[in-house]
Design an enzyme around this catalytic site. Structure first.
Site, PDB file in Angstrom:
ATOM      1  N   SER A 241      43.321  42.942  24.582  1.00  0.00           N
ATOM      2  CA  SER A 241      44.474  43.764  24.982  1.00  0.00           C
ATOM      3  C   SER A 241      45.683  42.907  25.343  1.00  0.00           C
ATOM      4  O   SER A 241      46.823  43.234  24.972  1.00  0.00           O
ATOM      5  CB  SER A 241      44.104  44.679  26.144  1.00  0.00           C
ATOM      6  N   HIS A 271      35.477  45.746  24.184  1.00  0.00           N
ATOM      7  CA  HIS A 271      36.465  45.364  25.202  1.00  0.00           C
ATOM      8  C   HIS A 271      36.482  46.463  26.272  1.00  0.00           C
ATOM      9  O   HIS A 271      35.455  46.752  26.884  1.00  0.00           O
ATOM     10  CB  HIS A 271      37.818  45.154  24.499  1.00  0.00           C
ATOM     11  N   HIS A 317      30.115  37.558  28.191  1.00  0.00           N
ATOM     12  CA  HIS A 317      31.566  37.360  28.178  1.00  0.00           C
ATOM     13  C   HIS A 317      31.919  36.228  27.221  1.00  0.00           C
ATOM     14  O   HIS A 317      31.149  35.277  27.069  1.00  0.00           O
ATOM     15  CB  HIS A 317      32.097  37.032  29.585  1.00  0.00           C
ATOM     16  N   ARG A 326      35.168  39.753  39.373  1.00  0.00           N
ATOM     17  CA  ARG A 326      35.660  41.136  39.445  1.00  0.00           C
ATOM     18  C   ARG A 326      34.469  42.087  39.641  1.00  0.00           C
ATOM     19  O   ARG A 326      34.584  43.121  40.279  1.00  0.00           O
ATOM     20  CB  ARG A 326      36.454  41.487  38.176  1.00  0.00           C
ATOM     21  N   ASP A 372      32.821  45.264  33.712  1.00  0.00           N
ATOM     22  CA  ASP A 372      32.462  46.644  33.362  1.00  0.00           C
ATOM     23  C   ASP A 372      31.087  47.066  33.873  1.00  0.00           C
ATOM     24  O   ASP A 372      30.739  48.239  33.815  1.00  0.00           O
ATOM     25  CB  ASP A 372      32.511  46.817  31.834  1.00  0.00           C
TER      26      ASP A 372
END
Ligand code: HAX
Length: 440
Positions: A241, A271, A317, A326, A372
């Protein structure tokens, strides 16, 4: 305006440094590119420059040099909130310094004054078929806002290169101010009564988002929104992105065009869409096992997923080689507030079991969780249970990172991107030549 003043003051020195790299050190070799990298998705080729964030494979993201715990600690917070102002993060990313509370509030105030979404955007979204994916609606909404681009207007009027960043900053602020309203309207249109949502000028970015979505626990969800948007803002420039936004912006397309390209990339299941897929996988485990399973049952379920030729969403990843900070920050948020929630317990068990399964399979270079693996679980807890919407949330956050990158790319006069491609035959010839040289 506060961001304009701060960037103006810094810009001459940054321009000098950037120019020196291009003029005086252009021949310095940084890395040799391998055929594996050429055919393997350009992995690890150092070919982008940004000072806004950096992903250390062994540590995770740093925003302007600060780790996530440092950012969450240092940024000013709204009264009574546990999580910082999103406007403070935007200031940090744009300016490179931790803002005072007044500076963070000045950004929040800018957003309030710029938050009005023109009616043609709502009309266009209402005209779309009911089953349109919310990411399609968000992308279309951003494109519809392009009619307001100051950069496009000024460019066509004739603007000096040195001045590009100023209307780019205006566009960036307008886009990030309107994006939460657009996202909340899409939520209302798709899943509620379709009424237009309105900003409350007394509230900050996070609390406004909670208010516009109409979530029951306003205080808790406002804090989650602040955390979520901060964590999802930037992940250096190479992810799909961010890179799509940067690439399209390098053609001097305005930020609305550029970011809508980024959003299209975010909609891919490898993604941003992985967050909805991940919660789907967790719920599937929960349903099939009748609750939180035992370690052995989960181990088998994970292997069944892999043997079915699927990936385990939320794990792996392209750059990171450790658990994503995160993920860690969101898991901490959940464990501090609702540790007994079944899905949180399940996500924690998955964190315990799945890395070992992926290691055993031996394919994934990073068997650890990414952002995620938990984000959907938190949304689900607060009652935002429409999976399709999760990537829209990611999109709102991502705008906060890619727009400072867009502004600085224009400020430094970064050129149009144009990597070079080769034919397969050319690569084969290079291989043959290398083989002949090593044989003889
Ligand atoms: N489950 C199963 N297999 C996995 C895996 C996972 N979670 N992660 C990687 N692999 C496999 C890859 O599919 C690849 O297999 P092949 O050789 O058969 O093609 C192999 O391991 C090597 O992949 P890699 O080099 O470790 O990873 P990549 O850089 O190619 O891909 C991905 C990184 C994130 C796309 C990958 O780990 C993946 O598909 N993960 C699951 C989807 C996901 O969570 N995506 C979100 C990523 C974070 C993000 O961008 N959010 O927006």
């Amino acid at each position: 305006m506060i961001l304009h003043e701060q960037i103006s003051a810094q810009l001459p020195a940054w321009r000098e440094r950037y120019k020196a790299l291009n003029k005086e050190h252009a021949e310095v070799v940084v890395d040799k590119v391998t055929i594996g990298q050429i055919v393997g998705g350009m992995r690890d080729i150092k070919s982008l420059v940004t000072d806004i964030s950096f992903v250390d494979p062994a540590e995770g993201i740093r925003f302007r040099g600060m780790s996530i715990p440092e950012v969450l600690e240092a940024l000013p917070k709204p009264a009574g909130a546990d999580m910082p102002y999103v406007g403070g993060l935007y200031y940090l990313l744009m300016v490179g310094e931790v803002p005072t509370a007044e500076q963070a509030e000045a950004v929040e105030a800018e957003w309030i004054t710029r938050s009005n979404v023109p009616s043609h955007v709502f009309d266009m979204l209402r005209a779309m078929p009911k089953d349109t994916h919310p990411m399609t609606l968000l992308t279309l909404g951003v494109q519809a806002l392009q009619t307001q681009s100051q950069f496009a207007r000024k460019y066509h009027e004739g603007m000096k290169k040195d001045a590009y960043w100023e209307p780019a900053l205006e566009d960036a602020l307008n886009l990030t101010a309107k994006l939460p309203v657009l996202a909340a309207f899409i939520y209302s249109l798709k899943y509620r009564d379709g009424r237009e949502v309105k900003i409350d000028p007394k509230l900050d970015f996070g609390a406004n988002f909670a208010q516009m979505l109409g979530v029951k626990d306003q205080k808790g969800y406002a804090d989650l929104s602040r955390l979520y948007f901060i964590l999802h803002s930037d992940h250096e420039s190479g992810n799909v992105s961010a890179h799509a936004t940067h690439l399209v912006g390098s053609s001097l397309a305005d930020v609305y065009y550029a970011f809508s390209a980024g959003l299209s990339g975010l909609a891919g299941p490898l993604h941003g869409l992985a967050n909805q897929e991940c919660l789907g996988w967790l719920l599937d485990v929960h349903k099939k096992m009748g609750g939180v399973p035992s370690r052995d049952e989960l181990y088998k379920f994970a292997w069944d997923t892999l043997n079915g030729g699927k990936v385990i969403p939320g794990y792996g990843h392209a750059v990171l080689r450790v658990p994503d900070p995160r993920f860690t920050a969101q898991m901490k948020f959940a464990k501090e507030r609702f540790p007994e929630d079944e899905l949180v317990r399940l996500a924690d068990l998955v964190f315990d079991v799945v890395p070992a399964v992926l290691k055993e399979q031996g394919k994934a270079k990073n068997p650890a969780p990414n952002v995620d693996a938990i984000s959907g679980t938190l949304q689900y807890y607060y009652g935002v249970r429409e999976f399709d919407f999760y990537t829209v949330l990611f999109g709102v956050g991502r705008a906060l990172g890619v727009t400072p990158n867009y502004v600085w790319a224009r400020a430094l006069g970064q050129p149009i991107e144009r990597p070079k491609s080769l034919t397969t035959k050319m690569l084969e010839d290079i291989v043959a030549k290398a083989n002949a040289a090593s044989a003889g």
